[in-house]
Scaffold this motif. Structure first.
Motif, PDB file in Angstrom:
ATOM      1  N   ARG A 110       0.846  -1.183   0.000  1.00 41.76           N
ATOM      2  CA  ARG A 110       0.000   0.000   0.000  1.00 41.76           C
ATOM      3  C   ARG A 110       0.888   1.240   0.000  1.00 41.76           C
ATOM      4  NH1 ARG A 110      -4.064  -0.205   4.479  1.00 41.76           N
ATOM      5  NH2 ARG A 110      -5.038  -1.672   3.062  1.00 41.76           N
ATOM      6  N   ASP A 111       0.498   2.239  -0.771  1.00 39.38           N
ATOM      7  CA  ASP A 111       1.191   3.529  -0.811  1.00 39.38           C
ATOM      8  C   ASP A 111       2.683   3.396  -1.084  1.00 39.38           C
ATOM      9  OD1 ASP A 111      -1.240   4.813  -0.245  1.00 39.38           O
ATOM     10  OD2 ASP A 111      -0.910   4.654   1.916  1.00 39.38           O
ATOM     11  N   GLY A 112       3.052   2.466  -1.974  1.00 37.77           N
ATOM     12  CA  GLY A 112       4.436   2.329  -2.386  1.00 37.77           C
ATOM     13  C   GLY A 112       5.345   1.573  -1.436  1.00 37.77           C
ATOM     14  N   THR A 113       4.790   0.919  -0.437  1.00 36.69           N
ATOM     15  CA  THR A 113       5.625   0.122   0.458  1.00 36.69           C
ATOM     16  C   THR A 113       4.918  -1.175   0.814  1.00 36.69           C
ATOM     17  OG1 THR A 113       7.094   0.227   2.386  1.00 36.69           O
ATOM     18  CG2 THR A 113       4.849   1.073   2.675  1.00 36.69           C
ATOM     19  N   ILE A 114       5.639  -2.080   1.424  1.00 36.76           N
ATOM     20  CA  ILE A 114       5.068  -3.345   1.871  1.00 36.76           C
ATOM     21  C   ILE A 114       4.966  -3.294   3.384  1.00 36.76           C
ATOM     22  CG2 ILE A 114       5.425  -5.827   2.063  1.00 36.76           C
ATOM     23  CD1 ILE A 114       6.819  -5.691  -0.682  1.00 36.76           C
TER      24      ILE A 114
END
Length: 117
Positions: A16-20
């Motif tokens: 989510r939102d460019g991260t894990i």
């Protein structure tokens, strides 16, 4: 209540939102949290609301590699793991692979085949 609680698992991995992010159940034991720490995940939150995530400086390829390594280790340790279907093979990951391939030098030419008698 955590996302892992919602899915009735010990650990859930999601993008989510460019991260894990790696969410653990509310009553996660310290040894589980320490295992996630040892895998290179950053611990965040307070006593009642703890989660892990990949370090902010990681690129998409490194994030996926870390998640690829973490999931089987957690399962072998006996934890129930849920992995978001979008985590592996997602568009951000495919774009990162394509970008990486575009900057990779071409392989050296193959040596001529030798004929045996």
């Amino acid at each position: 209540m955590s996302l892992a609680d919602d899915y009735n698992v010990d650990v859930t991995l999601y993008h989510r939102d460019g991260t894990i992010f790696v969410d653990t159940r509310t009553d996660a034991p310290e040894n589980l949290l320490a295992l996630l720490d040892s895998l290179g995940l950053d611990r965040h939150g307070a006593t009642d609301d703890v989660w892990h995530q990949v370090p902010d400086a990681m690129d998409e390829i490194a994030m996926k590699t870390l998640a690829d390594r973490a999931a089987p280790l957690l399962a072998r340790a006996g934890y129930r793991v849920d992995i978001d279907a979008g985590l592996f093979g997602g568009t951000a990951y495919r774009a990162a692979l394509a970008d990486q391939a575009a900057h990779r030098p071409p392989p050296p030419p193959a040596a001529p085949a030798r004929r045996a008698r």
